[in-house]
Each structure stands twice: as C-alpha cells, then as structure tokens.
Design a protein around this motif. Sequence first.
Motif, PDB file in Angstrom:
ATOM      1  N   ALA A  36       0.853  -1.193   0.000  1.00 46.25           N
ATOM      2  CA  ALA A  36       0.000   0.000   0.000  1.00 46.25           C
ATOM      3  C   ALA A  36       0.886   1.239   0.000  1.00 46.25           C
ATOM      4  CB  ALA A  36      -0.917  -0.013   1.224  1.00 46.25           C
ATOM      5  N   PRO A  37       1.379   1.660  -1.174  1.00 43.49           N
ATOM      6  CA  PRO A  37       2.343   2.756  -1.230  1.00 43.49           C
ATOM      7  C   PRO A  37       1.742   4.146  -1.151  1.00 43.49           C
ATOM      8  CG  PRO A  37       1.933   1.931  -3.427  1.00 43.49           C
ATOM      9  CD  PRO A  37       1.157   1.056  -2.477  1.00 43.49           C
ATOM     10  N   TRP A  38       0.455   4.264  -0.855  1.00 47.01           N
ATOM     11  CA  TRP A  38      -0.188   5.574  -0.808  1.00 47.01           C
ATOM     12  C   TRP A  38       0.606   6.522   0.063  1.00 47.01           C
ATOM     13  CZ3 TRP A  38      -2.148   8.952   2.736  1.00 47.01           C
ATOM     14  CH2 TRP A  38      -2.944   9.966   2.236  1.00 47.01           C
ATOM     15  N   PRO A  39       0.835   7.735  -0.238  1.00 47.28           N
ATOM     16  CA  PRO A  39       0.237   8.574  -1.282  1.00 47.28           C
ATOM     17  C   PRO A  39       0.966   8.506  -2.613  1.00 47.28           C
ATOM     18  CG  PRO A  39       1.603   9.959   0.078  1.00 47.28           C
ATOM     19  CD  PRO A  39       1.667   8.555   0.646  1.00 47.28           C
ATOM     20  N   PHE A  40       1.891   7.571  -2.777  1.00 46.31           N
ATOM     21  CA  PHE A  40       2.647   7.449  -4.015  1.00 46.31           C
ATOM     22  C   PHE A  40       2.078   6.324  -4.865  1.00 46.31           C
ATOM     23  CE2 PHE A  40       5.531   8.530  -0.505  1.00 46.31           C
ATOM     24  CZ  PHE A  40       5.883   9.801  -0.892  1.00 46.31           C
ATOM     25  N   THR A  41       2.370   6.418  -6.156  1.00 43.93           N
ATOM     26  CA  THR A  41       2.055   5.275  -7.012  1.00 43.93           C
ATOM     27  C   THR A  41       3.124   4.221  -6.743  1.00 43.93           C
ATOM     28  OG1 THR A  41       3.398   6.060  -8.853  1.00 43.93           O
ATOM     29  CG2 THR A  41       1.093   6.794  -8.801  1.00 43.93           C
TER      30      THR A  41
END
Length: 68
Positions: A36-41
């Motif tokens: 879950a890399p949010w806030p990154f793609t």
Amino acid sequence: MERTHLPETGAGSKDGSGAGDNDQPYVFGRRPRAIAPWPFTERQYARLLVLRGRCLEAQLTERDARAA
C-alpha cells in the motif's frame, strides 16, 4: 496584570478542565509499504526506495573512504 492560576484537578489536565488534552501524539496516516504505497504510485514508491538505497550507499562509501 496578574497571572491567573488554574485549579489543580489531579487528573493530569493541562488546563484544569480536561478538555482538549491529548495523551497520544497525532499520527497522520500510515507509512507507505510495498503493498500500500499511498500517497505514491507503485512506480514512485519504487523510485524512492532506489534513491534511498543509493543515498545510503554513498554515505557508507564516503565513511569508508574517510576511515581508510
């Protein structure tokens, strides 16, 4: 002007009433992870990990060069 002293409540309250006192530090969201890399793609997160690795490697190389 004299300072107003707040009553002692014994409950550990900072303002005497207990309202608005927070015992835990505020934590914004969760840390990015591979799943879950949010806030990154996923691509941005992978590039950040590569950059971090290169920076750490450069620091270690510099430290080793100074020690030699």
